[in-house]
Structures are given as structure tokens and as C-alpha cells.
Design a protein around this motif. Structure first.
Motif, short mmCIF file in Angstrom:
data_model
loop_
_atom_site.label_atom_id
_atom_site.label_comp_id
_atom_site.label_asym_id
_atom_site.label_seq_id
_atom_site.Cartn_x
_atom_site.Cartn_y
_atom_site.Cartn_z
N LYS A 36 0.80 -1.20 -0.04
CA LYS A 36 0.07 0.18 0.01
C LYS A 36 0.92 1.51 -0.05
N SER A 37 2.28 1.08 0.17
CA SER A 37 3.11 2.34 0.11
C SER A 37 3.04 3.07 -1.42
N TYR A 38 2.59 2.31 -2.31
CA TYR A 38 2.50 2.98 -3.45
C TYR A 38 1.10 2.54 -4.39
N SER A 39 0.47 3.69 -5.25
CA SER A 39 -0.53 3.41 -6.03
C SER A 39 -0.10 2.29 -7.01
N PRO A 40 -1.20 1.61 -7.47
CA PRO A 40 -0.95 0.34 -8.48
C PRO A 40 -0.14 0.61 -9.61
N LEU A 41 -0.33 1.92 -10.25
CA LEU A 41 0.39 2.45 -11.54
C LEU A 41 1.96 2.36 -11.01
N GLU A 42 2.26 3.05 -10.07
CA GLU A 42 3.69 3.44 -9.48
C GLU A 42 4.31 2.24 -9.24
N GLY A 43 3.48 1.28 -8.31
CA GLY A 43 3.94 0.34 -7.77
C GLY A 43 4.44 -0.97 -8.96
N ALA A 44 4.03 -0.69 -9.93
CA ALA A 44 4.42 -1.62 -11.25
C ALA A 44 5.44 -1.25 -11.96
N SER A 45 5.75 -0.03 -11.58
CA SER A 45 6.72 0.76 -12.70
C SER A 45 8.25 0.80 -11.94
N ALA A 46 9.02 1.42 -12.24
CA ALA A 46 10.31 1.75 -12.06
C ALA A 46 10.23 2.30 -10.96
N PHE A 47 9.24 3.49 -10.83
CA PHE A 47 9.16 4.11 -9.72
C PHE A 47 9.49 3.62 -8.23
N ALA A 48 8.98 2.54 -8.16
CA ALA A 48 9.02 1.59 -6.88
C ALA A 48 10.38 0.69 -6.69
N SER A 49 11.07 0.75 -7.67
CA SER A 49 12.11 -0.18 -7.85
C SER A 49 13.38 0.13 -7.06
N LYS A 50 14.13 -0.86 -6.77
CA LYS A 50 15.34 -0.76 -5.97
C LYS A 50 16.45 0.11 -6.52
N GLU A 51 16.52 0.15 -8.02
CA GLU A 51 17.24 0.91 -8.76
C GLU A 51 17.03 2.40 -8.72
N PHE A 52 15.81 2.60 -8.58
CA PHE A 52 15.44 4.17 -8.36
C PHE A 52 15.21 4.76 -6.84
N GLY A 53 15.72 3.69 -5.96
CA GLY A 53 15.85 4.13 -4.61
C GLY A 53 15.34 3.03 -3.38
N VAL A 54 16.36 2.79 -2.49
CA VAL A 54 16.11 1.79 -1.50
C VAL A 54 15.64 2.77 -0.22
N PRO A 55 14.64 2.09 0.10
CA PRO A 55 14.15 2.61 1.46
C PRO A 55 14.98 2.15 2.53
#
Length: 302
Positions: free
Chosen positions: A52-71
Motif C-alpha cells: 500500500k506504500s504505492y499506488s498500483p500504477l507506480e508500484g508496477a513501475s520503475a518508480f518503486a524499484s530498488k534501482e530508483f531508490g532503496v527505502p
């Protein structure tokens, strides 16, 4: 003169908000009532952020990827805002910022490095003008939702948020709000505690960097066209939330419905939040948003 100064009635704003999407370049000066609910995201939670940290659109994209940021967790907030005056018109907003992310940057000599910055991962707004502009100007992953506000005789305020993107199965057109709230909260001011002026600009004197660094966004395919994608990273530095009159409040974060059940495993919405949380309520103020600093995705990030 700002366009907001030319709007003479609620009807003027309604006509603008319902009309064609209109670009509104930064900087933005806004007026709003702001509710800030701070919490802490642990390192363990950050390693496994809830879906739930991401909307479905962003969650399935590079926006939520480890390459674009490690929480990595840390200082986090849930925020509720009721904007009464902005370049995009009045609107309501729900923000989730689950702490800091280590993200790639490219140094002046072309080498890859990492920095740590805050990031908004999920956010809902009540109209399309700010949805489109927020995504375009600052890579803020805004989506539409219906907000339901209720003021009670005891002075408390309750809000429920019904997003367009939480239907099961997911409807990529995001055409209408869900019948089930994604978020609900009741806020009531604490008694006998005096109000005080507040500005988020004080954080810089404490050595706390509140800049947002947002990755590029994916594009959504909706009828309204309110979900544009972006290609460059964006940094929002120097934005300020302020109010001449701030006060402390209690935030009841229980997500349980009339059946006594929460919609997921998090009874209080998100890890790190308890049933009752201290909140800060900002009245008579607003927020200032400068233009973003942007750059291409660092080489090797994808």
C-alpha cells in the motif's frame, strides 16, 4: 496578479477545475489547513514496505524499484491538507511519506553515487488540475480520490478517502472512486494547550533536510488525462509549510469499519502508527512550492 486573485466566486473555481487541464508553472503559493501526523519507519519495515506504500500504477513501475531508490526509513509523515487557494484551485490531499530513500545520483565527473532524501510514495487529491500539475512539475505521484469530511459537535474532524485506483481488480482507467475507503482518520485538538506559530523552515537549522527527491513517473491511461508520465528526476527543495496558529491534536488512526475489521493487516493504516498519535494542526497558513531542480536518470540506474 495570480490567477487565484481573479477568481471571484466558488463558481469561478468550479468552472476552472471542471474545464480542460491547464498547466500552472511553479512557484506556487497556497493557503491551506494542514494536519501532520509524524511517525517513524524502522529499518526493518523499510526493507519490506507494505504494497500500500504505492499506488498500483507506480508500484508496477520503475518508480518503486530498488534501482530508483532503496527505502531506509526514518522520519515519516501522513499528511492531510485542505487547500482553499492554489494556482490549480481548491482541493483536498492525502500524503504518505514513509521516510528516506537512498537514490542514485551522478557526480560532476560522471561517477555514480548515492544520496539519501525524503520521498512521497503515495498521494491522493480531489481534482484533476492539481493531479496533472503535481505530477508534471515535481514528479509527485498524485491520483484522484473522493474526500469525505465530517465535523462533529465535540470539535473533532473525521475524514475518509475513497481513491479511484483501489478497485479490485485494479481498473487502469481510474474512472470513479472506490466504495471502500483506503484511509480514515479522526482528529481532535488537545485541550488546554496554547497555539503557537510554526514553519517547517526551522528544520534546516536542526540539520534536517526536508527536500523531496522524486523519480520519473509512469503514465496512466485515463479518460481525463490527469496521469502524465515524466522522464527526469525532480528535487523539491526549499518548500515550506507554515501557519501563524498551530496546535497539537490527537489523531485516531483506526481503519476498522462498522464490521470491526480493517481492510488489510494494518489496523492503524501503516507500520509505525498506533491507534492514537500526536498530530500538528496548522490553521490560517499554507505552503510554498518552488520550481523543481531536474536531471536525467543517472547512467546505470536502470
Amino acid at each position: 496578479m495570480a490567477e487565484s486573485d481573479n477568481m471571484n466566486s466558488d463558481r469561478d473555481w468550479e468552472t476552472f477545475v471542471d474545464g480542460p487541464i491547464t498547466p500552472k508553472p511553479a512557484p506556487w503559493e497556497t493557503k491551506a489547513t494542514i494536519y501532520i501526523i509524524p511517525f517513524w519507519t524502522s529499518g526493518q519495515t523499510a526493507k519490506h514496505l507494505p504494497p500500500k506504500s504505492y499506488s498500483p500504477l507506480e508500484g508496477a513501475s520503475a518508480f518503486a524499484s530498488k534501482e530508483f531508490g532503496v527505502p531506509v526509513g526514518g522520519m515519516s509523515t501522513v499528511q492531510l491538507l485542505r487547500y482553499t487557494d492554489t494556482p490549480a484551485g481548491p482541493y483536498d490531499e492525502l500524503i504518505l511519506n514513509p521516510g528516506y530513500f537512498e537514490h542514485p545520483v551522478e557526480t560532476d565527473n560522471g561517477k555514480k553515487a548515492t544520496k539519501k532524501s525524503l520521498r512521497i510514495t503515495r498521494i491522493y487529491v480531489s481534482q484533476k488540475q492539481t493531479c496533472w500539475n503535481g505530477r508534471t512539475l515535481w514528479n509527485i505521484p498524485k491520483h484522484l480520490a473522493r474526500f469525505e469530511w465530517t465535523d462533529s459537535p465535540d470539535g473533532s474532524t473525521r475524514v475518509k478517502v475513497f481513491p479511484h485506483d483501489t478497485h479490485t481488480p485494479y481498473d487502469a482507467t481510474e474512472a470513479k472512486p472506490s466504495d471502500t475507503p483506503f484511509f480514515q482518520c479522526t482528529i481532535k485538538s488537545m485541550s488546554y494547550i496554547p497555539s503557537f506559530p510554526m514553519t517547517s523552515s526551522l528544520f534546516k537549522y536542526m540539520g534536517i533536510d526536508t527536500s523531496l527527491v522524486q523519480p520519473p513517473l509512469p503514465q496512466g491511461e485515463t479518460e481525463l488525462g490527469e496521469l502524465p508520465g515524466t522522464e527526469r528526476w525532480a528535487k523539491l527543495a526549499g518548500f515550506v509549510q507554515y501557519a501563524p496558529k498551530a496546535s497539537l491534536a490527537w489523531a485516531d488512526m483506526s481503519q476498522k469499519g462498522e464490521d470491526g475489521k480493517a481492510p488489510d493487516e494494518y489496523d492503524n493504516f501503516f507500520p509505525g502508527l498506533s491507534r492514537w498519535n500526536v498530530a500538528v494542526k496548522l490553521l490560517g497558513g499554507g505552503a510554498s512550492f518552488p520550481a523543481a531542480e531536474t536531471w536525467e536518470t543517472p547512467k546505470g540506474a536502470l
